[in-house]
Design a protein around this motif. Sequence first.
Motif, mmCIF file in Angstrom:
data_model
loop_
_atom_site.group_PDB
_atom_site.id
_atom_site.type_symbol
_atom_site.label_atom_id
_atom_site.label_comp_id
_atom_site.label_asym_id
_atom_site.label_seq_id
_atom_site.Cartn_x
_atom_site.Cartn_y
_atom_site.Cartn_z
ATOM 1 N N ASP A 1 15.629 6.501 31.553
ATOM 2 C CA ASP A 1 14.306 6.227 32.112
ATOM 3 C C ASP A 1 14.471 5.777 33.561
ATOM 4 O O ASP A 1 15.592 5.460 33.997
ATOM 5 C CB ASP A 1 13.592 5.146 31.295
ATOM 6 N N VAL A 2 13.355 5.760 34.287
ATOM 7 C CA VAL A 2 13.393 5.279 35.672
ATOM 8 C C VAL A 2 13.168 3.778 35.750
ATOM 9 O O VAL A 2 13.387 3.160 36.793
ATOM 10 C CB VAL A 2 12.326 5.997 36.537
ATOM 11 N N ASN A 3 12.746 3.170 34.644
ATOM 12 C CA ASN A 3 12.383 1.754 34.623
ATOM 13 C C ASN A 3 13.496 0.919 33.988
ATOM 14 O O ASN A 3 13.734 0.999 32.780
ATOM 15 C CB ASN A 3 11.067 1.582 33.844
ATOM 16 N N GLU A 4 14.168 0.114 34.795
ATOM 17 C CA GLU A 4 15.279 -0.692 34.296
ATOM 18 C C GLU A 4 14.825 -1.715 33.255
ATOM 19 O O GLU A 4 15.557 -2.012 32.309
ATOM 20 C CB GLU A 4 15.975 -1.416 35.453
ATOM 21 N N ILE B 1 19.898 4.971 33.984
ATOM 22 C CA ILE B 1 18.804 5.271 34.902
ATOM 23 C C ILE B 1 18.741 6.783 35.132
ATOM 24 O O ILE B 1 19.769 7.451 35.301
ATOM 25 C CB ILE B 1 18.995 4.535 36.246
ATOM 26 N N SER B 2 17.538 7.304 35.114
ATOM 27 C CA SER B 2 17.332 8.741 35.310
ATOM 28 C C SER B 2 17.922 9.197 36.641
ATOM 29 O O SER B 2 17.784 8.525 37.664
ATOM 30 C CB SER B 2 15.835 9.049 35.271
#
Length: 367
Positions: A198-201, A219-220
Amino acid sequence: MIKKLGIPKEVKKDEGRVSLIPEHITQFTGLADIFVETNAGLGSGFTDEDYQSAGAKIVPTAHELYDISEIICKVKEPQEQEFELLNSSHVIFGYLHLASNLSLTKMLIEKKLTAIATEMIMDEDEYPLLIPMSKIAGNLAVQKGMQFLEYSSAGKGLLLSSISDERNSKVTVIGCGEVGKSSIHKSIQIGAFVTAIDVNENILKELKNKYGENISTHISGSDEATEAIRTADLVVGAVLLPGRKPPIVVTQEDINQMEKGSVIVDVAIDQGGCVEGVTPNTHSEPFEIRNGVIVSAIANLPGAVPKTSSIELSTNLQKYVDNLLIENWFEEYSKSENLKPSLQIHSGLLLSEEVAESLSLSLSKLV
């Protein structure tokens, strides 16, 4: 003035859902006359008699339903065979996913009708009509992936679930919203090892805290994420940007590097897909094979379980129908911060910024 609300039989291929089930239409007595196309609920286990007992009137054809009704309460977007039935007096209320469909958007604009995309209705920063279908789709993505991994489907012949302490299958989930979280939970339940991307940690940290050693997170766009995609037995593409086309997160090069017989399920296909070059599949023709890898992008995935899906959909949809049944409904609807994002087309105007941007069309504003 009593409104006329029509519930048509869905005509999208392999679609058995119905927008409102019998027990949820009784509350509209006195506010609307309810018309149901014959056999509209049959795929979900509801008969014409069930609807009649709830106070609906059964009509024999789609033509008659559309002629009588002002509000067309649907599950999926209008199909080509329904275009001629639409006119400027109609309010279409259903999942539209216009950001990936230029021809449909242009047609709805030309018809000068009102189109409300129920997937864009909001409630406290959530999408209450998208969430239940997303959860079902996330579960089905894993269920379908298990089926496609079978030898008879040209899969690698791998059992995704664990029958011993050895975790011999790998699932990579890209996008950790409602679809992704459901796929992750299902995969871990059956004993697969999961990688979440995902892009959100913060979301990734939450997942790691919840599932511990059963999951890895990346992370994406990172090298680790790319490796997780290319070495997975099953990849679930679950990227969602509400109202917009998703980015491509699985490239053709990724597919070329995957082991033959591996499976990709693109759940983002309703909004255009997140796998490079993907085209919509159906439940009866559920995948294509690219370089030995099975790529599935079934556009109405929750339609595989229409009874479950219809009950969940109707339970949530019923809460918003009465917004259309009041006299000055449009004025009130267009002023609501929660409802306004779903009001995408009106009287030949495209009102959705997300759709306009995705399709490179001119955006209009109400004055």
